[in-house]
Design a protein around this motif. Structure first.
Motif, PDB file in Angstrom:
ATOM      1  N   ASN A 284       0.832  -1.213   0.000  1.00 51.78           N
ATOM      2  CA  ASN A 284       0.000   0.000   0.000  1.00 51.78           C
ATOM      3  C   ASN A 284       0.863   1.258   0.000  1.00 51.78           C
ATOM      4  N   MET A 285       1.880   1.288   0.876  1.00 54.23           N
ATOM      5  CA  MET A 285       2.738   2.469   0.964  1.00 54.23           C
ATOM      6  C   MET A 285       3.542   2.658  -0.327  1.00 54.23           C
ATOM      7  N   SER A 286       3.926   1.564  -0.976  1.00 52.49           N
ATOM      8  CA  SER A 286       4.650   1.666  -2.238  1.00 52.49           C
ATOM      9  C   SER A 286       3.794   2.345  -3.305  1.00 52.49           C
ATOM     10  N   VAL A 287       2.517   1.917  -3.378  1.00 54.46           N
ATOM     11  CA  VAL A 287       1.617   2.507  -4.377  1.00 54.46           C
ATOM     12  C   VAL A 287       1.324   3.960  -4.053  1.00 54.46           C
ATOM     13  N   VAL A 288       1.159   4.263  -2.749  1.00 50.82           N
ATOM     14  CA  VAL A 288       0.897   5.652  -2.350  1.00 50.82           C
ATOM     15  C   VAL A 288       2.064   6.563  -2.732  1.00 50.82           C
ATOM     16  N   GLU A 289       3.305   6.116  -2.412  1.00 47.90           N
ATOM     17  CA  GLU A 289       4.471   6.935  -2.735  1.00 47.90           C
ATOM     18  C   GLU A 289       4.673   7.046  -4.250  1.00 47.90           C
ATOM     19  N   GLU A 290       4.343   5.985  -4.969  1.00 46.81           N
ATOM     20  CA  GLU A 290       4.446   6.046  -6.429  1.00 46.81           C
ATOM     21  C   GLU A 290       3.441   7.055  -6.985  1.00 46.81           C
ATOM     22  N   ASN A 291       2.257   7.098  -6.388  1.00 46.88           N
ATOM     23  CA  ASN A 291       1.235   8.057  -6.812  1.00 46.88           C
ATOM     24  C   ASN A 291       1.657   9.487  -6.483  1.00 46.88           C
ATOM     25  N   ARG A 292       2.498   9.613  -5.424  1.00 48.18           N
ATOM     26  CA  ARG A 292       3.012  10.941  -5.059  1.00 48.18           C
ATOM     27  C   ARG A 292       4.229  11.346  -5.898  1.00 48.18           C
ATOM     28  N   LYS A 293       4.656  10.435  -6.767  1.00 54.47           N
ATOM     29  CA  LYS A 293       5.856  10.652  -7.608  1.00 54.47           C
ATOM     30  C   LYS A 293       7.133  10.583  -6.776  1.00 54.47           C
ATOM     31  N   ASN A 294       7.048   9.989  -5.589  1.00 60.93           N
ATOM     32  CA  ASN A 294       8.238   9.825  -4.742  1.00 60.93           C
ATOM     33  C   ASN A 294       8.750   8.409  -4.985  1.00 60.93           C
ATOM     34  N   PHE A 295       9.465   8.247  -6.116  1.00 61.65           N
ATOM     35  CA  PHE A 295       9.817   6.907  -6.578  1.00 61.65           C
ATOM     36  C   PHE A 295      10.873   6.230  -5.697  1.00 61.65           C
ATOM     37  N   ALA A 296      11.728   7.025  -5.067  1.00 65.58           N
ATOM     38  CA  ALA A 296      12.756   6.429  -4.207  1.00 65.58           C
ATOM     39  C   ALA A 296      12.099   5.716  -3.019  1.00 65.58           C
ATOM     40  N   LYS A 297      11.150   6.403  -2.353  1.00 70.74           N
ATOM     41  CA  LYS A 297      10.444   5.784  -1.229  1.00 70.74           C
ATOM     42  C   LYS A 297       9.596   4.621  -1.704  1.00 70.74           C
TER      43      LYS A 297
END
Length: 571
Positions: free
Chosen positions: A236-249
């Protein structure tokens, strides 16, 4: 949109485990308490309930079918059908489970759990409207539903509304479930609830509300050992950060997801191998049973031998378990005794330190006084000489009391003190103890008043009662002013006799009183450092009062004096 689809897929994966989580809360102890009330000794029913407690569902189904052949009473069959329906449900054979539940009467004590399970089955079968109807029935019987079940029912109601895309009702129910689960601090259910409410908000594009719940779920997942929950929280957190464009996280969370996924896969492989081995063992055992069944027709004696061997093995197993339990109990007893011994050693060391210091001080005081007396004995007047001798007598008497307390304390610790309760005349005991304190009273010109009526009888051990009174009088004299007053009196309080010893000495503040009344065996130095004292006397008084089934209370006001109250039973 693809990120939102990914998150929705994740929550759907998690929802598949919600029903099993709820059923882990089934109060088996309450269920078996009701079964024991039936006092049914039929073998197959006993085995059915035994395997139900062990959660061995296949064995439950085998023996319950046999139990139905021997039991015709509906109230007994209700329990059998319930256990069969529950077992089918745990094996995800929902059609068979529903058939068993239909055979249970509505007056069954655990019928509300059947309603709960029917709602859960409907949810698993994606019949969401039907699930809601079952859950709403439970709201009318809230007295029988525990707090855990209530939060789970409300949660699953919210999930049903979520699938029906009624986000408002879904949000209301999920938030209410979260509130209940937070009160109960149920971490596993909370993680799932946080993920579910987050996905409800996420489906409505309320990212700013959804993301904090995803983060809460992730933080809680770090505190549990369930790889599946850890995996979903990280995804879930991976998809959320990807949606935020924070690809490193996002990549970091994705790696964590893969780590938990690998751990879960390994765990599942181990479980699969164990299940395969179990099935293989069961299959092999069944072949052996079939072989023995055919041989029984030819060799009846061999069957009897096998039966005897089985009983012997069972007996050995029971004996092994018994000795294992006894070994654990003995280990616990040894550990507890070791802790008590360490505590006693600490008390002993502190006692010896304080007592040796006080004995040295008192003996040194007598020594120095006698040296001065020897030097000036010819020039001393009779009155001054009497005062010095009286002071020495007082110091010696106090030292003697300290040694006697030390002996009594050691006797108590080794449990060698003779103890016999009987009817005792309190007035007479006071008179006996008072006689030994006359020199101490004279040394400070203290007036002692025995106001206890004659023939006041209490139920106590006479020797321990004297120790209590002697120590209380000793303390009263130490901390009284010259020309002070010490009095004792008694009164009836309900079915008890209250004995009170009162002085008008220096008194104590609340802190000192509270410390003296603490449940502890550690000793404390008396506040008046000029007097001999270790606090051992009060410890003895409390312990001996307890052995006499008496209460021990201290009331004191600094500068005004102290009262000690003991309540004894009447003979």
């Amino acid at each position: 949109m693809k990120y939102r689809k990914a998150l929705t897929f994740t929550v759907l994966l998690f929802l598949c485990t919600l029903f099993s989580q709820e059923n882990n809360k089934v109060p088996f102890s309450l269920f078996f308490k009701e079964i024991n009330k039936l006092k049914l000794k039929e073998v197959n029913f006993t085995k059915t309930s035994h395997f139900f407690l062990k959660k061995e569902w296949d064995s439950v189904l085998v023996f319950s079918s046999k139990a139905l052949l021997f039991n015709k009473q509906q109230n007994i069959n209700n329990y059998i059908h319930y256990m069969r329906g529950y077992s089918f449900m745990k094996k995800k054979l929902y059609t068979e489970s529903l058939k068993e539940y239909e055979k249970v009467n509505t007056n069954f004590p655990f019928y509300h759990k059947i309603i709960r399970n029917l709602g859960g089955i409907s949810l698993e079968q994606r019949n969401y409207k039907k699930a809601i109807l079952y859950f709403e029935q439970l709201n009318n019987i809230t007295d029988a539903v525990s707090a855990y079940e209530k939060s789970s029912v409300i949660h699953d109601t919210g999930i049903a509304y979520f699938h029906l895309e009624d986000y408002k009702k879904a949000t209301t129910n999920l938030l209410k479930a979260i509130q209940l689960q937070e009160k109960k601090q149920d971490t596993l259910l909370l993680i799932g609830s946080y993920m579910d409410i987050a996905n409800v908000y996420y489906a409505q594009y309320k990212d700013n509300i959804a993301i904090p719940y995803f983060e809460k779920a992730y933080e809680l997942s770090n505190k549990v050992s369930d790889f599946e929950i850890k995996r979903k929280a990280a995804l879930n957190m991976s998809v959320v950060e990807e949606n935020r464009k924070n690809f490193a996280k996002s990549l970091a969370y994705r790696k964590e997801f893969e780590k938990w996924k690998d751990s879960l896969t390994n765990q599942q492989k181990i479980w699969s191998v164990a299940q395969f081995e179990k099935k293989l063992a069961i299959s092999q055992k069944q072949k052996e049973i079939d072989l023995l069944a055919s041989q029984n027709k030819l060799k009846e004696s061999q069957r009897n031998n096998l039966l005897i061997s089985s009983f012997l093995l069972l007996f050995l197993l029971i004996i092994s378990v018994y000795f294992y339990i006894q070994k654990n109990k003995n280990h616990q007893i040894i550990t507890r005794q070791k802790e008590e011994l360490n505590l006693l050693n600490k008390t002993k060391d502190k006692l010896f330190s304080i007592v040796s210091h006080d004995l040295r001080s008192s003996v040194d005081l007598i020594k120095r006084t006698n040296i001065n007396l020897l030097k000036k004995i010819d020039s001393l007047k009779d009155s001054l000489l009497s005062n010095i001798v009286l002071s020495n007598i007082t110091t010696a008497n106090t030292t003697y009391n300290l040694l006697e307390n030390l002996l009594n304390w050691a006797t108590l610790q080794t449990k060698q003190l003779y103890f016999h309760q009987e009817s005792v005349d309190l007035h007479s005991i006071i008179k006996q103890v008072e006689y030994n304190f006359i020199p101490l009273f004279k040394s400070k010109n203290i007036s002692f008043q025995n106001q206890i009526p004659t023939a006041t009888f209490i139920f106590a051990d006479i020797d321990s009662l004297k120790i209590i009174i002697r120590n209380l009088l000793d303390n009263a004299v130490k901390f009284s002013h010259n020309n002070g007053i010490i009095s004792v009196h008694s009164k009836d309080v309900d079915d008890l006799i209250q004995f009170t010893l009162k002085d008008n000495g220096i008194g104590m503040n609340k802190t000192i009183v509270n410390n003296l009344l603490k449940e502890t065996s550690l000793l404390n130095k008396k506040r008046n450092q000029q007097e001999i004292g270790t606090g051992l006397g009060i410890q003895l008084c409390k312990t001996l009062a307890q052995k006499n089934n008496a209460t021990f209370t201290i009331k004191s006001t600094e500068g005004k004096g102290t009262q000690v109250l003991l309540r004894f039973k009447k003979p």
